[in-house]
Design a protein around this motif. Structure first.
Motif, PDB file in Angstrom:
ATOM      1  N   ASN A 112       0.837  -1.200   0.000  1.00 21.71           N
ATOM      2  CA  ASN A 112       0.000   0.000   0.000  1.00 21.71           C
ATOM      3  C   ASN A 112       0.875   1.256   0.000  1.00 21.71           C
ATOM      4  O   ASN A 112       2.105   1.154   0.031  1.00 21.71           O
ATOM      5  N   THR A 113       0.249   2.412   0.011  1.00 24.48           N
ATOM      6  CA  THR A 113       0.992   3.680   0.039  1.00 24.48           C
ATOM      7  C   THR A 113       1.813   3.782   1.318  1.00 24.48           C
ATOM      8  O   THR A 113       2.957   4.258   1.308  1.00 24.48           O
ATOM      9  N   THR A 114       1.229   3.378   2.421  1.00 21.96           N
ATOM     10  CA  THR A 114       1.910   3.464   3.718  1.00 21.96           C
ATOM     11  C   THR A 114       3.254   2.740   3.665  1.00 21.96           C
ATOM     12  O   THR A 114       4.279   3.276   4.105  1.00 21.96           O
ATOM     13  N   HIS A 139      -2.360  12.445   4.686  1.00 27.21           N
ATOM     14  CA  HIS A 139      -2.905  11.257   5.352  1.00 27.21           C
ATOM     15  C   HIS A 139      -1.810  10.614   6.208  1.00 27.21           C
ATOM     16  O   HIS A 139      -0.622  10.697   5.867  1.00 27.21           O
ATOM     17  N   GLY A 142       0.853   8.751   4.407  1.00 23.27           N
ATOM     18  CA  GLY A 142       1.890   9.497   3.695  1.00 23.27           C
ATOM     19  C   GLY A 142       2.850  10.206   4.623  1.00 23.27           C
ATOM     20  O   GLY A 142       4.049  10.314   4.352  1.00 23.27           O
ATOM     21  N   PHE A 194      -6.549  13.818   0.384  1.00 21.23           N
ATOM     22  CA  PHE A 194      -7.667  12.952   0.800  1.00 21.23           C
ATOM     23  C   PHE A 194      -8.742  13.738   1.523  1.00 21.23           C
ATOM     24  O   PHE A 194      -9.856  13.270   1.685  1.00 21.23           O
ATOM     25  N   ALA A 221      -1.747   8.309  -3.552  1.00 21.73           N
ATOM     26  CA  ALA A 221      -2.701   7.238  -3.238  1.00 21.73           C
ATOM     27  C   ALA A 221      -3.890   7.248  -4.197  1.00 21.73           C
ATOM     28  O   ALA A 221      -4.422   6.197  -4.545  1.00 21.73           O
ATOM     29  N   HIS A 222      -4.307   8.445  -4.638  1.00 26.85           N
ATOM     30  CA  HIS A 222      -5.573   8.533  -5.377  1.00 26.85           C
ATOM     31  C   HIS A 222      -5.523   8.576  -6.910  1.00 26.85           C
ATOM     32  O   HIS A 222      -6.313   7.882  -7.552  1.00 26.85           O
ATOM     33  N   SER A 242      -1.727   3.486  -4.023  1.00 22.30           N
ATOM     34  CA  SER A 242      -2.515   2.343  -3.551  1.00 22.30           C
ATOM     35  C   SER A 242      -3.486   1.908  -4.643  1.00 22.30           C
ATOM     36  O   SER A 242      -4.624   2.380  -4.691  1.00 22.30           O
TER      37      SER A 242
HETATM   38  C1  LIG Z   1      -3.705  10.477   0.499  1.00 25.58           C
HETATM   39  C2  LIG Z   1      -3.590   9.135   1.137  1.00 25.58           C
HETATM   40  N1  LIG Z   1      -2.376   8.671   1.427  1.00 25.58           N
HETATM   41  C3  LIG Z   1      -2.175   7.466   1.983  1.00 25.58           C
HETATM   42  C4  LIG Z   1      -3.247   6.667   2.299  1.00 25.58           C
HETATM   43  C5  LIG Z   1      -2.987   5.333   2.930  1.00 25.58           C
HETATM   44  O1  LIG Z   1      -3.295   4.349   2.014  1.00 25.58           O
HETATM   45  P1  LIG Z   1      -3.014   2.816   2.392  1.00 25.58           P
HETATM   46  O2  LIG Z   1      -3.872   2.506   3.565  1.00 25.58           O
HETATM   47  O3  LIG Z   1      -3.413   2.099   1.161  1.00 25.58           O
HETATM   48  O4  LIG Z   1      -1.569   2.728   2.705  1.00 25.58           O
HETATM   49  C6  LIG Z   1      -4.537   7.100   2.036  1.00 25.58           C
HETATM   50  C7  LIG Z   1      -5.692   6.256   2.387  1.00 25.58           C
HETATM   51  O5  LIG Z   1      -6.815   6.637   2.390  1.00 25.58           O
HETATM   52  C8  LIG Z   1      -4.708   8.369   1.449  1.00 25.58           C
HETATM   53  O6  LIG Z   1      -5.933   8.842   1.191  1.00 25.58           O
END
Ligand SMILES: Cc1ncc(COP(=O)(O)O)c(C=O)c1O
Length: 420
Positions: A112-114, A139, A142, A194, A221-222, A242
């Motif tokens: 995932n992005t995290t 978020h 990030g 987000f 992410a988006h 993500s």
């Molecule tokens: C801008 C942004 N960054 C990071 C994330 C984290 O994404 P993930 O849970 O897939 O790592 C999100 C999740 O909603 C997000 O909206």
């Protein structure tokens, strides 16, 4: 085996469910305009979303189309059967690159992005006195990797306050830049926030960062799967995303793109064979030990599903639906939209507040009376309600939600936990 071209499958009958794809591909020649409801009904039929579910939270998790679910199941069956061929990295990289740009060789596939952003923050040589600049619309996925890195290494973590709603791209770039100092080593921003669905001026920030030798890490992410874009052309150093959001891949699909200069420079966080073989470039970061590769089979399928429709058609539909929603929201007295007015500063998400109504109460109310899934941005105490629109949404659903919101703005909603 993992590259399952739809056109092949259409003829092959290997797919459990070819009807909608056939129908879609027949219509592709002439259909697919943003308001071609017959076409988009075929698209919706490609999902498992319950008929009465009004799902407006793609921004958190995108529901996978049936072909992606089938690809995961098929992969799982093949492994059990057992054909442990492993994922075809080239197919995977080609699929995401075709949809979101960026040269295929630069892609890494964390969960995932995290995780992707953690690879970046953890892998850079940041030291005491260095500074990381970010915004108050990031978020946790990030920003927390950077808070950890700066805390651990005694570096400075600077947060600038973005204007809401954002008046212009220039204003956003200038505000971010106001946080930059001679100590700044990294700027980290979302490509699309987000909180309010605002498109950040990534190209302009990348230019300014390059001029000053600052690294630009983008939380993307988006946008992939939501809009036409080219990760490479944005000009940042890192792009974490993500695909289980707008690319509609199964949960647990992340991607991280590294600009060429970082593929041999970033320190890996997870070390397995080859971590120090610089000839592998970004592929060094894909040596993650044994993991569930079915998620990647699903990602290839969902990326191809979107490609079959065409990313321009997807983006036009996403904007069309968001436009219906936003137009309605702006006409409701007592409701204030915090997403920018300028179309170039937004795409598939719109956020707002209703005067005198707690967004969490509103969320529970909408879920209870019409099975609507929304997102409330409680982070930073913003209290916005956020709605996302993707290809499977239907105008009638949006009209229903607008009706309920107009009523809520006029008459209020019950408090959470109350029985009325
Ligand atoms: C801008 C942004 N960054 C990071 C994330 C984290 O994404 P993930 O849970 O897939 O790592 C999100 C999740 O909603 C997000 O909206």
């Amino acid at each position: 085996m993992y590259r399952r071209s739809f056109l092949t499958l259409l003829g092959g009958g290997a797919l459990v469910w070819p009807r909608t794809l056939e129908a879609l591909s027949r219509r592709l020649e002439s259909g697919g305009a943003p308001d071609d409801e017959a076409f988009w009904a075929e698209v919706r039929a490609g999902f498992l979303i319950a008929p009465d579910r009004i799902y407006l939270n793609n921004g958190t998790l995108g529901p996978s189309p049936r072909v992606a679910v089938d690809a995961v199941a098929e992969h799982t069956r093949r492994v059990a059967a057992t054909f442990p061929e492993g994922v075809n990295w080239d197919d995977l990289k080609q699929s995401v690159s075709a949809l979101a740009g960026g040269d295929p060789a630069g892609f890494v596939f964390p969960r995932n992005t995290t995780e992707g952003m953690s690879f970046v923050a953890n892998g850079m040589d940041i030291g005491p006195g260095d500074e990381v600049v970010t915004t108050d619309h990031e978020h946790i996925g990030g920003k927390e990797p950077w808070r950890l890195a700066t805390t651990r290494r005694k570096a400075r973590y600077t947060v600038v306050k973005l204007p809401v709603p954002a008046p212009s791209s220039q204003a956003l770039a200038d505000v971010v830049w106001s946080g930059v100092s001679p100590a700044t080593r990294v700027v980290m921003v979302s490509h699309l926030t987000f909180t309010t669905g605002t498109v950040m001026p990534v190209v302009e920030l990348a230019r300014r960062c390059r001029d000053r030798g600052i690294t630009l890490a983008v939380d993307g992410a988006h946008p992939p799967g939501m809009m036409r874009m080219d990760i490479g052309a944005l000009g940042g150093d890192f792009y974490a995303s993500s695909p289980h959001k707008w690319m509609l891949a199964p949960e647990g699909n992340g991607m991280l793109w590294l600009a060429p200069q970082w593929r041999t420079r970033l320190w890996p966080t997870l070390a397995s064979g080859g971590w120090d073989d610089l000839s592998l470039g970004a592929q060094r970061f894909n040596h993650l030990g044994t993991f569930d590769e079915s998620r990647m089979a699903g990602l290839i399928a969902s990326a191809e599903f979107l490609q079959l429709i065409g990313i321009d058609r997807v983006e036009a539909r996403v904007r069309h639906l968001r436009g219906i929603l936003e137009g309605g929201l702006r006409s409701i007295p007592g409701l204030s939209v915090v997403t920018p007015e300028d179309e170039s500063l937004k795409c598939g998400m719109v956020s707002f507040k209703v005067a005198g109504v707690d967004s969490l109460d509103l969320q529970v109310h909408l879920a209870r009376v019409a099975n609507v899934r929304t997102r409330v941005i409680s982070e930073y105490d913003y209290g916005f309600m956020r709605l996302s629109t993707h290809v499977y949404n239907r105008p009638a659903e949006l009209e229903r939600v607008l009706e309920l919101l107009a009523d809520a703005a006029k008459n209020g909603v019950p408090k959470r936990g109350s029985t009325t």
